[in-house]
Scaffold this active site. Structure first.
Site, PDB file in Angstrom:
ATOM      1  N   ARG A   1      15.693 -31.976  47.145  1.00 39.02           N
ATOM      2  CA  ARG A   1      15.965 -33.299  46.572  1.00 39.02           C
ATOM      3  C   ARG A   1      16.059 -34.389  47.634  1.00 39.02           C
ATOM      4  NH1 ARG A   1      19.607 -29.968  43.441  1.00 39.02           N
ATOM      5  NH2 ARG A   1      18.956 -29.869  41.249  1.00 39.02           N
TER       6      ARG A   1
ATOM      7  N   HIS B   1      26.538  -5.348  47.706  1.00 36.65           N
ATOM      8  CA  HIS B   1      26.451  -4.666  49.001  1.00 36.65           C
ATOM      9  C   HIS B   1      27.003  -3.242  48.929  1.00 36.65           C
ATOM     10  CE1 HIS B   1      25.384  -8.555  50.279  1.00 36.65           C
ATOM     11  NE2 HIS B   1      26.525  -8.960  50.796  1.00 36.65           N
TER      12      HIS B   1
ATOM     13  N   HIS C   1      20.673  -8.889  51.321  1.00 35.26           N
ATOM     14  CA  HIS C   1      20.360  -8.826  52.749  1.00 35.26           C
ATOM     15  C   HIS C   1      20.933  -7.578  53.422  1.00 35.26           C
ATOM     16  CE1 HIS C   1      24.379 -10.704  53.115  1.00 35.26           C
ATOM     17  NE2 HIS C   1      24.414 -10.156  54.305  1.00 35.26           N
TER      18      HIS C   1
END
Length: 505
Positions: free
Chosen positions: A54, A262, A200
């Site tokens: 934006r 995780h 991740h």
């Protein structure tokens, strides 16, 4: 991993479109990861990166923004030194599209801009990366579908065999129903093999090494079961507080933030059966079996399965730190948990009766993430004249995720000398001690997504199975059926011995 073990040119050519390019995640993780892949020769020469945000940039400002992110990347990766040529070459692969990606009207501009880039660079493949707050996921996915960007046939060039993929960050829903609704929306526009739900932790080197350790070393498989394993603990401790993330964390809590993704993903790798192959679907099928076999949480007896807490005031590095309730942005009287220890069982043949402890917390006395497999003691102690059974510590296999990544095995040995004194010793290796260069998780995962390797990404049924177990726990917390214990910030870890001592099996 040694730098020389990378294969140059391994990535597929594509246009990487990053929604939310000006956010913290993109600046601190995604841009550095793509830049490092470029330094290593793993970014295909026919790659273009398009940032969508934006913010309005004046001429040259976007290049300065990329420069700042590149500089931060180079501080961590010594082999990826910043020089004028490398920097300018990488920046030349980038474009920026200023628009409100939450509005459908913006997507005609995005569509025409991507079409021009694709034609100019003769690239037909697209990797959309949603690096935005989770509340934007459905609207971005819907707008991509409504504007025709979910298929490459909007281009005016021949695109036989081309692909469109989407990478979605966590949190993927906030309970079972919202995760299922999100899956339904996404899978109404994309097929499952186009969707890459990223965690991740699965890109961390030691996590990936779990499968190699188990399935390529025959000494472990015969004892990897309820006959020899006493318990398994997966812990993720953070020494810091919530920082500036109160708006997110106070609605989420440590269970949703860490344990639901995780911790359960690491558990599935530790407990899964050997796969037929390393094909993505074979790996994900076995992980799903583990998550589906977790015994449902008993809301009638929650205290035997969970200890939850919230940090109070304390000290860190000799300086006073605030309690959770005093953190800026936290709702007064909030019952959000910053610590949780969950005891669960996997009801299958291999692990029947073996307790798994999932422990995570903020403002802990140390920062550490590791999995500890504790083995049962020997059935008969022949050295009882030299020591007491209570002095014999159990064998432990420790898989350290961070920091000081590595694997160690704690055993007993004789102390050198004329006597028969015994002592515990540790066998193991440490990546840093061997001067090995490890890929950052986002480097690995972005490369895999561009190449279509989904083994390290979560499938829709995995997500739903994890939430099916976690949702009753978070509901019990919300209803006040689980006591929220106070603990001193960066002091002692909340006591969860009650879980260890309880005999529910």
């Amino acid at each position: 991993m040694n730098e020389n073990s990378y294969t140059p040119g391994a990535g597929a050519s594509c246009i990487i479109v990053i929604f939310g390019i000006t956010g913290d995640l993109a600046q601190k993780k995604i841009i550095p990861a793509i830049y490092n892949l470029y330094c290593l020769g793993l970014l295909n020469e026919k790659t273009h990166i398009v940032g969508v945000g934006r913010r309005q940039y004046e001429a040259g400002e976007y290049s300065e923004y990329l420069n700042a992110s590149i500089e931060a990347a180079s501080e961590k990766r010594s082999f990826c030194l910043v020089n004028e040529r490398t920097r300018s070459e990488f920046i030349s692969l980038n474009s920026y599209l200023p628009c409100d990606f939450s509005r459908l009207e913006s997507y005609s501009f995005i569509r025409e801009s991507l079409k021009k880039i694709a034609v100019d660079h003769k690239i037909c493949n697209f990797l959309y990366y949603l690096s935005t707050p989770p509340q934007n996921f459905i609207e971005i996915i819907s707008n991509i579908g409504a504007s025709g960007l979910s298929k490459p046939d909007f281009l005016d060039i021949s695109c036989a065999g081309s692909f469109v993929r989407v990478v979605i960050e966590k949190p993927y829903g906030n309970d079972y129903n919202s995760a299922r609704d999100l899956n339904e929306k996404i899978l109404s526009i994309f097929s499952e093999n186009q969707v890459y739900r990223i965690d991740h932790y699965l890109g961390k080197e030691t996590v990936q090494n779990i499968m190699v350790l188990r399935f390529l070393n025959n000494i472990f498989e015969p004892v990897w079961n309820q006959k020899y394993i006493d318990n398994v603990e997966i812990k993720v401790y953070e020494s810091g507080g919530i920082g500036k993330r109160a708006n997110y964390f106070d609605k989420t809590g440590i269970i949703r933030d860490i344990i639901q993704n995780h911790s359960l993903q690491m558990l599935s790798l530790l407990a899964m059966e050997p796969t037929i192959s390393m094909a993505p679907e074979d790996v994900r099928n076995e992980k799903l079996k583990v998550l589906s076999a977790i015994r449902p949480f008993d809301c009638q007896n929650p205290e035997s399965q969970i200890v939850a807490g919230q940090y109070g005031k304390g000290n860190a590095a000799g300086k006073p730190v605030s309690s959770y309730l005093d953190e800026p942005g936290v709702t007064p009287g909030s019952r959000t948990e910053t610590f949780a220890a969950i005891k669960l069982f996997i009801d299958n043949w291999r692990f029947s009766g073996v307790p798994f402890y999932l422990v995570a917390g903020k403002r802990m006395p140390e920062r550490v993430a590791e999995a500890v497999v504790t083995f049962k003691p020997v059935p008969h102690l022949i050295f009882r004249n030299m020591c007491c059974r209570k002095d014999i510590l159990p064998n432990k296999l420790i898989i350290r995720i961070q920091p000081d990544e590595g694997i160690s095995l704690k055993i007993f040995s004789k102390t050198p000398g004329f006597g028969m004194d015994l002592r515990p010793i540790t066998l193991g290796f440490n990546y840093a001690a061997n001067n090995e260069i490890m890929p950052e998780p986002y480097e690995r995962l972005i490369l895999d997504a561009s190449n279509g390797d989904s083994a390290l990404f979560m499938r829709s049924d995995e997500i739903e199975a994890a939430w099916k177990y976690i949702t009753p726990i978070t509901e019990c917390l919300k209803e006040g059926r689980i006591e929220l214990k106070k603990y001193k910030a960066n002091g002692e870890i909340p006591d969860f011995k009650s879980l260890v001592c309880s005999n529910n099996q």
